[in-house]
Design a protein around this motif. Structure first.
Motif, PDB file in Angstrom:
ATOM      1  N   GLN A   1       0.837  -1.197   0.000  1.00 43.97           N
ATOM      2  CA  GLN A   1       0.000   0.000   0.000  1.00 43.97           C
ATOM      3  C   GLN A   1       0.879   1.257   0.000  1.00 43.97           C
ATOM      4  N   PHE A   2       0.465   2.259  -0.747  1.00 46.04           N
ATOM      5  CA  PHE A   2       1.257   3.485  -0.821  1.00 46.04           C
ATOM      6  C   PHE A   2       0.359   4.680  -1.152  1.00 46.04           C
TER       7      PHE A   2
ATOM      8  N   ILE B   1      -3.709  -0.777  -8.325  1.00 45.15           N
ATOM      9  CA  ILE B   1      -5.122  -0.438  -8.236  1.00 45.15           C
ATOM     10  C   ILE B   1      -5.344   0.603  -7.131  1.00 45.15           C
ATOM     11  N   ALA B   2      -6.437   1.331  -7.231  1.00 46.52           N
ATOM     12  CA  ALA B   2      -6.831   2.245  -6.159  1.00 46.52           C
ATOM     13  C   ALA B   2      -7.297   1.407  -4.973  1.00 46.52           C
TER      14      ALA B   2
ATOM     15  N   HIS C   1      -9.454   2.990   1.236  1.00 43.14           N
ATOM     16  CA  HIS C   1      -8.760   4.175   1.730  1.00 43.14           C
ATOM     17  C   HIS C   1      -8.571   5.183   0.597  1.00 43.14           C
ATOM     18  N   GLU C   2      -9.284   6.279   0.673  1.00 47.99           N
ATOM     19  CA  GLU C   2      -9.202   7.308  -0.359  1.00 47.99           C
ATOM     20  C   GLU C   2      -7.791   7.891  -0.427  1.00 47.99           C
TER      21      GLU C   2
END
Length: 300
Positions: free
Chosen positions: A23-24, A64-65, A69-70
């Motif tokens: 995640q980033f 992917i988005a 978490h926006e």
């Protein structure tokens, strides 16, 4: 596509499982996108106590988005591609730096070294791989981007043969390479000590008499990661694979009622009654693998 570096620490706030996802935040999206479909190396920051440095390699399947978490994104790791290094590589090595792309024109470490996601050159990638996977004669040809031979930090020299980069990349998936590095990683995590008996036996040749056992077998979609492994003596490994012993969620060792000689089996177990787990939390068996073994292998 490009090779890359993903910085990871087990105690970070990010929802990382290195063998599955990374995640980033959005600021790194353009760099991460360049690595989509290609291989990255995981790096544990120097600020982490007893850092492992460059510790694993994996292939990014897609970016992917993050649906939960926006403003966050996830690099999805291709199943089965993650591989711990049998020999983790320090950021600073033998008086120099493995990743030469972090140096500025004056030969000093630049701010680029602080970027959690960054691309790296082919020579830097293969230099790290060469050092991390060990036993070079049976793993990867030490050939750089233009056919240069990589031997530690020696100057690049003309190689006697040129092997295409993508062909060399394919070798990262070979079973022999993955088995050897899985053994190295698991035995290091368990200090070459059997997790069940607690015994650390070294033969006359200096080789540890324990084996690296997959908790969930490879043929049943078990990954080659240390948290899916146990260091076991030959006998304990045989019993574990046949479901005569298992492990509960609290790491207590279970003995099957189908064991022919329960007293003898129980007599092999170390005094704590629990597996002797690695010091690092991230290297300890994951519950999903322990439960899979208990539900699919252990003879209740």
């Amino acid at each position: 596509m490009a090779f890359g570096i993903f910085m990871h620490r087990a105690d970070a706030i990010y929802d990382d499982v290195p063998a599955e996802r990374y995640q980033f935040p959005k600021q790194y999206l353009s760099r991460a996108k360049q690595c989509e479909g290609d291989w990255i190396v995981y790096l544990e920051p120097s600020k982490v106590a007893n850092t492992k440095g460059y510790f694993a390699v994996a292939r990014v399947q897609e970016i992917i988005a993050d649906p939960g978490h926006e403003g966050m994104y996830i690099a999805v790791i291709e199943p089965g591609s993650y591989l711990d290094f049998g020999d983790p590589v320090p950021f600073r090595y033998d008086g120099g730096y493995v990743e030469r792309g972090v140096l500025n024109e004056h030969g000093r470490v630049s701010g680029r070294a602080q970027a959690a996601v960054r691309t790296i050159s082919d020579p830097d990638f293969w230099r790290i791989i060469d050092l991390g996977l060990g036993d070079r004669e049976a793993i990867l040809p030490r050939v750089g981007e233009q056919g240069a031979q990589l031997v530690g930090f020696a100057e690049d020299q003309a190689a006697f043969e040129t092997i295409p980069v993508r062909e060399r990349v394919a070798q990262l998936m070979t079973r022999a390479l993955r088995d050897r590095n899985f053994r190295k990683t698991v035995l290091r995590a368990y200090d070459a000590r059997c997790a069940i008996t607690g015994l650390k036996l070294i033969n006359g040749g200096g080789r540890a008499e324990v084996e690296a056992a997959h908790i969930r077998p490879v043929e049943r979609d078990g990954p080659d990661i240390v948290s899916n492994g146990l260091a076991l003596s030959g006998t304990a490994h045989w019993m574990f694979d046949r479901g005569l012993v298992g492990v509960d969620d609290d790491h207590r060792i279970l003995v099957s009622r189908q064991a022919n000689d329960r007293d003898a089996v129980e007599g092999m177990i170390n005094d704590s009654g629990k597996i002797i787990a690695p010091v690092r939390m991230a290297e300890r068996p994951r519950l999903e693998f322990i439960r899979w073994h208990r539900e699919n292998c252990f003879k209740h």
